[in-house]
Design a protein around this motif. Structure first.
Motif, short mmCIF file in Angstrom:
data_model
loop_
_atom_site.label_atom_id
_atom_site.label_comp_id
_atom_site.label_asym_id
_atom_site.label_seq_id
_atom_site.Cartn_x
_atom_site.Cartn_y
_atom_site.Cartn_z
N ASP A 42 -2.70 12.49 -12.03
CA ASP A 42 -3.58 10.92 -12.98
C ASP A 42 -4.38 10.21 -11.90
O ASP A 42 -4.55 9.47 -11.87
CB ASP A 42 -2.46 10.27 -14.21
CG ASP A 42 -2.96 11.65 -15.42
OD1 ASP A 42 -3.60 12.46 -15.11
OD2 ASP A 42 -2.12 12.05 -16.21
N GLU A 43 -2.73 9.64 -10.74
CA GLU A 43 -3.08 9.14 -9.39
C GLU A 43 -3.66 9.27 -9.09
O GLU A 43 -4.60 8.35 -9.21
CB GLU A 43 -1.13 9.18 -9.09
CG GLU A 43 -1.14 7.94 -8.09
CD GLU A 43 -0.29 8.21 -7.03
OE1 GLU A 43 -0.19 7.85 -6.36
OE2 GLU A 43 0.78 9.35 -7.90
N ASP A 46 -7.16 7.93 -11.78
CA ASP A 46 -7.60 7.05 -11.08
C ASP A 46 -7.59 5.91 -9.59
O ASP A 46 -8.47 5.03 -9.67
CB ASP A 46 -5.44 6.47 -11.53
CG ASP A 46 -5.19 6.54 -13.13
OD1 ASP A 46 -6.66 7.47 -13.50
OD2 ASP A 46 -4.23 6.40 -13.24
N ASP A 49 -11.55 7.44 -9.45
CA ASP A 49 -12.36 6.30 -10.88
C ASP A 49 -11.91 4.65 -10.04
O ASP A 49 -13.57 3.95 -10.12
CB ASP A 49 -11.38 6.04 -11.96
CG ASP A 49 -11.84 7.46 -12.44
OD1 ASP A 49 -12.77 7.66 -12.32
OD2 ASP A 49 -10.48 7.58 -13.80
#
Length: 173
Positions: A42-43, A46, A49
């Motif tokens: 997820d890191e 993100d 992103d």
């Protein structure tokens, strides 16, 4: 290396792009594939992103979490369609498998997706299924072993019982 005049960021890079000696185009392609397979943290997602990475092109198949949700919906459609006609009031249980010959109207290889979920459950951590996905598949009647694996397990259990009973008979004789 790319010259500043050639730079144009649109959320993707050409695969052969090299910058400061680093194969950034190839690296970004690997990140896209990792996200597609649920292996990107997820890191990391993100951070990418925040740079404006475009995870898929318009019209391209869904990736990552979106693809999982889409395919889970397709699996539920398959389960509903597999129910024999005329037994709406009877208890019916899905056998937990999708035959390889089945082709979803979208073209999705649902049998392959089911195999992938079984494989992903065996991989704890990154790339594996999270608890919520496992619970949702369980609630749909998903079987974590194939029919062939279940048959082999049943045969092993039956052989064990035969040997146990023979041993039991010998001990008590």
């Amino acid at each position: 290396d790319d010259a500043p005049a050639q730079r144009r960021w649109e959320g993707r890079l050409p695969q052969p792009l090299v910058h400061k000696g680093l194969k950034l185009g190839q690296w970004l392609m690997h990140m896209l594939h990792d996200e597609d397979r649920g292996k990107l943290s997820d890191e990391s997602k993100d951070s990418l992103d925040a740079l404006g990475v475009r995870w898929r092109d318009e019209g391209a198949p869904a990736r990552g979490r979106v693809a999982w949700e889409t395919n889970f919906g397709r699996l539920r459609e398959y389960i509903a369609s597999a129910r024999p006609e005329g037994d709406a009031g009877l208890k019916w249980e899905w056998d937990g498998d999708v035959p390889p010959s089945y082709q979803h109207p979208s073209g999705t290889d649902l049998s392959g997706w089911v195999r992938e979920q079984r494989s992903r459950r065996r991989r704890p951590g990154r790339g594996g299924l999270d608890e919520g996905q496992v619970a949702r598949l369980d609630s749909a009647g998903f079987r974590w072993t194939t029919l062939g694996e279940r048959s082999a397990e049943q045969a092993e259990e039956a052989a064990w019982r035969v040997r146990y009973r023979a041993l039991e008979g010998w001990v008590r004789a």
